[in-house]
Structure formats: structure tokens, C-alpha cells
Write an enzyme that holds these catalytic residues in place. Structure first.
Site, PDB file in Angstrom:
ATOM      1  N   ASP A 169      52.061 134.053 -33.312  1.00  0.00           N
ATOM      2  CA  ASP A 169      51.836 133.170 -34.457  1.00  0.00           C
ATOM      3  C   ASP A 169      50.418 132.599 -34.349  1.00  0.00           C
ATOM      4  O   ASP A 169      50.086 131.921 -33.376  1.00  0.00           O
ATOM      5  CB  ASP A 169      52.884 132.048 -34.423  1.00  0.00           C
ATOM      6  CG  ASP A 169      52.813 131.160 -35.656  1.00  0.00           C
ATOM      7  OD1 ASP A 169      51.938 131.378 -36.516  1.00  0.00           O
ATOM      8  OD2 ASP A 169      53.651 130.239 -35.745  1.00  0.00           O
ATOM      9  N   ASP A 178      50.291 135.253 -41.031  1.00  0.00           N
ATOM     10  CA  ASP A 178      49.813 134.790 -39.721  1.00  0.00           C
ATOM     11  C   ASP A 178      50.805 134.997 -38.584  1.00  0.00           C
ATOM     12  O   ASP A 178      50.620 134.473 -37.497  1.00  0.00           O
ATOM     13  CB  ASP A 178      49.397 133.313 -39.805  1.00  0.00           C
ATOM     14  CG  ASP A 178      50.552 132.403 -40.149  1.00  0.00           C
ATOM     15  OD1 ASP A 178      51.572 132.900 -40.667  1.00  0.00           O
ATOM     16  OD2 ASP A 178      50.452 131.190 -39.901  1.00  0.00           O
ATOM     17  N   GLU A 179      51.882 135.771 -38.829  1.00  0.00           N
ATOM     18  CA  GLU A 179      52.868 136.010 -37.771  1.00  0.00           C
ATOM     19  C   GLU A 179      53.205 137.496 -37.695  1.00  0.00           C
ATOM     20  O   GLU A 179      53.235 138.167 -38.719  1.00  0.00           O
ATOM     21  CB  GLU A 179      54.180 135.258 -38.079  1.00  0.00           C
ATOM     22  CG  GLU A 179      54.025 133.758 -38.198  1.00  0.00           C
ATOM     23  CD  GLU A 179      55.342 133.075 -38.565  1.00  0.00           C
ATOM     24  OE1 GLU A 179      56.414 133.673 -38.351  1.00  0.00           O
ATOM     25  OE2 GLU A 179      55.284 131.958 -39.076  1.00  0.00           O
TER      26      GLU A 179
HETATM   27 MG   LIG Z   1      50.915 130.052 -37.885  1.00  0.00          MG
END
Ligand SMILES: [Mg+2]
Length: 411
Positions: free
Chosen positions: A9, A105-106
Site C-alpha cells: 500500500d 495505490d494498492e
Molecule cells: Mg495507500
């Protein structure tokens, strides 16, 4: 074998990217927002100093400014975030072909089959990944390391920024179960309300709740959430749609009973090589090398690799090469607990084919027929499922759990 899954993450992603071009603001409270000129603009992301003022994602600028009058507002640059996201996922794919992005974003990474290429220690690899993200992009990630996707995701959230959290079969009741049940992936509002009614507040409460009863209350979804809480999630890490050719394709398995004798070891290798060959062909890649890792019942690991010429995507040739490796490095009368077969030095199939066409011999003819046959088997598997065909010498249930279809429609 238990899978090794990372959930990575990117920390405060939008804010971190914006701060790359405003390093002087790094230690001030900063938020990225839709329209900084409007009091009704929405906070999209904030850095750690802004978090200390309780600035929250999705609140209005007006709400955030009340808590933090000196909050610095920066406009969002979505194109730039997409670019970074692509580059970061391409870096992940240097470690495994099984990379599944979840939002911008992961990502989940299944490194079960490739971990041994990077030293074999999951936490060390997660730390290496964090270092590379930091040095190449100036960004940080937190990484959850676990045996399923759900716990890996909880792990990346457990400690941040720039941290690694390992959640094992041994420590998960201690780490995961005290967390609020709403932290669990896919606990929506309806499920949360039902849980509330039955006094289920933590993930542990959910795990010890009667599964049948949950099924009655929430249907398949309820049973699946129960599996999530108790560590029984088996959903696979699906490779990204956004295609980057893999650097290696690996497959490992811990056998329910130790393999005894050369025939059993050979059969074990054959089943793993078969899956590797299927995945290579899916990627339209051939390998110019193969690596074999063997684990003894005492957890002694040995791994060897060799070059393959010509490059191949054929199960039969991968098996033969891996068995030769085993013969050369392992006393075949010793028991084997786990095996990993990994195709390395990959090249696109059409490049490999061009080399081959230069000499057309009887040997090549035979090889082409074999390629056609294994291609046909892929088509049958695609139609009737991966269990439709197994190598002729399959000794025991060989199916790798992360290639099984996800329970209840997956994630
Ligand atoms: Mg994040």
C-alpha cells in the site's frame, strides 16, 4: 504449501507524489484536494503532519481548515498518479508475475513461486521492496505479509508508513482478531448492521460466530466473511490486466505426505512443471532456464538452476530438466517435503520461435507436435477447468490452491 502473499500500500499516495515536487512543504500539514479555490472542495489525501490534526480523506476543505488552519492545499494531478502507479506495479512485477492492483495505490503480490530466487525470506523481501520503492521513486509503502489476501491487506494497514507486518497462522489470532470487524475487506453497511445486532464487534467475534448461522443471516456473503475472519480465504492473486511480461513463473507445493523415492519426486516435479508450462503459454513466453528448490522434512532448503537451450514452454522438457537438477543435487532416496519449480530467463515465444526455424530437423518436428499437443490441452482446460487434465503420473492431489477459482465469486 502455504502461499506467501504481500499486500503493498503506497502511503498517503497523492500527497506523497505532490510533495516530490514540493520538498520544502514536507514537514508542514499538506492536503491534496479537488478544487483548492472552493471551500466545498473535498480532501483527497493528506500527509502525516496533516493526519496529526485529524484531517480526514473525503471531508470538505472547510471542515479540514477548521481543525488545521495552516493546512497547505495542493491541487490534484491524476495523470501523474496514474504514471507512478504503473511504474510501481511494473517494479512489483520484477518479483512475480502474479500482481493484482486494487485501486491506484494498492496491489497484492503472490511470491510463493519466486521467493526462493530472492533469498527465501518473506519479510526480508518485503523490506527490500520497500527500500527499492523509496530509492527509485521517493515514495514509501507499507507491506502486509501473510498466507492469504485478506490478512495481507490487514497487515499493510496495521503499521504505516514504510513498515512491514507479518501475519502468520500462529500470530493471527493475536494481531487480527482484536481489530474492529469493519476493518475486514467487504464488510459493507448491511453486514455491519447485522453484526452489531448480534454483538459481533471484532474480527475475532466474527471468527468464533457460528458459520451456518451467518449463512442464514447474510447468505453466501456471510459465510465468506466468516472465512475471511478465520483465515480460510483462498482467493487467488489475479495477474494484472495492464500487461508487463513476467521475469519468472514459479509454482511451489508442500506435499501432504513427504515424497519418497525417485518416482514420487519425479511425479511431484511433473505436476508443478505442468502448471508452470500452462502459465508460460498464457503469457506467450518461453524460458531459457529453470530453477528447482527442494525442502527436506527438516526444513533444509536446497536450490539449483540450469540453462535451457532451446527455450521452452513444454511441461515435458521442464520436467526433464528439473529432474536432472534433482538428480545432480539431491540424494533421491531422501524424503522431500516441498518442491518449487520456477521458469527463469523468459523471452517472448515468437523470439524463441524465430531462432528455432533456422534449423528444421526431425527433432524440431517432434517438438512442434508436442507444442501443438500441449496447446490443445490448454484449450481443454480453459473449457472444462484446470482439473480436467493432470499429468499422467500425478500421485496425489496436486492442485495448487491459488489456481482454484475464488470461493463465492472472489474479490
Ligand atoms: Mg495507500
Amino acid at each position: 504449501m502455504d502461499r506467501v502473499i504481500f499486500h503493498c500500500d503506497l502511503n498517503s499516495f497523492y500527497a506523497s507524489v505532490e510533495l516530490l515536487s514540493h520538498p520544502e512543504l514536507r514537514h508542514l500539514p499538506v492536503a491534496v484536494c479537488g478544487d483548492p479555490a472552493s471551500r466545498h472542495g473535498i480532501i483527497l489525501a493528506k500527509n502525516e503532519p496533516a493526519k496529526a490534526f485529524q484531517v480526514k480523506t473525503a471531508e470538505t476543505i472547510w471542515q479540514a481548515k477548521r481543525k488545521c488552519p495552516n493546512l497547505v492545499l495542493l491541487p490534484a494531478h491524476h495523470g501523474v498518479y496514474q504514471e507512478y502507479s504503473k511504474k510501481v506495479n511494473a517494479l512489483y512485477q520484477e518479483f512475480t508475475d502474479l500482481v493484482e492492483p486494487f485501486g491506484i495505490d494498492e496491489s497484492w503480490l503472490d511470491v510463493t513461486g519466486t521467493l526462493h530466487l530472492f533469498g527465501g525470506d518473506a519479510v526480508a523481501l518485503a523490506n527490500q521492496l520497500r527500500d527499492e520503492i523509496r530509492s527509485r521513486f521517493g515514495l514509501t509503502i507499507s507491506v502486509g505479509v501473510s498466507f492469504n489476501k485478506v490478512f495481507a491487506k490487514l497487515g499493510s494497514d496495521y503499521k504505516k508508513p514504510d513498515a512491514t507486518t507479518l501475519i502468520t497462522r500462529e500470530n493471527f489470532p493475536e494481531i487480527v482478531w482484536p481489530l474492529p470487524v469493519t476493518d475486514l475487506l467487504y464488510v459493507g453497511r448491511a453486514a455491519a448492521q447485522t453484526f452489531e445486532k448480534f454483538g459481533i464487534r471484532t474480527i475475532g467475534d466474527l471468527a468464533v460466530f457460528d458459520r451456518e448461522h451467518l449463512f442464514d443471516l447474510l447468505g453466501k456473503n456471510g459465510a465468506q466473511l466468516h472465512d475471511f475472519a478465520s483465515g480460510a480465504d483462498k482467493s487467488p492473486v489475479a495477474p494484472a490486466n495492464q500487461y508487463t511480461p513476467p521475469k519468472s513463473v514459479g509454482n511451489g507445493y508442500t506435499f501432504p505426505k513427504n515424497l519418497q523415492g525417485r518416482d514420487e519426486i519425479k511425479a511431484g516435479i511433473a505436476q508443478l512443471a505442468d502448471q508452470v508450462a500452462v502459465r508460460l503459454r498464457k503469457h506467450c513466453m518461453k524460458c531459457q532456464g529453470i530453477s528447482l528448490a527442494i525442502r527436506s522434512p527438516e526444513f533444509r532448503d536446497i536450490s539449483r538452476q540450469t540453462r535451457l537451450d532451446p527455450p521452452t514452454d513444454l511441461a515435458r522438457e521442464l520436467t526433464q530438466a528439473a529432474v536432472e537438477l534433482a538428480d545432480s543435487c539431491w540424494n533421491m532416496s531422501n524424503p522431500v517435503r516441498a518442491l518449487t519449480v520456477t521458469a527463469i530467463y523468459l523471452i517472448p515465444s515468437e523470439e524463441a520461435g524465430a531462432q528455432l526455424d533456422l534449423f528444421s530437423t526431425a527433432q524440431d518436428e517432434k517438438r512442434r507436435r508436442l507444442e501443438k499437443l500441449e496447446g490443445t490441452l490448454d484449450a481443454i482446460r480453459a473449457k472444462y477447468g484446470p482439473g480436467a487434465i493432470a499429468p499422467a503420473s500425478t500421485p496425489r492431489d496436486p492442485k495448487q490452491e491459488h489456481h482454484a477459482p475464488p470461493p463465492g465469486g472472489g474479490m
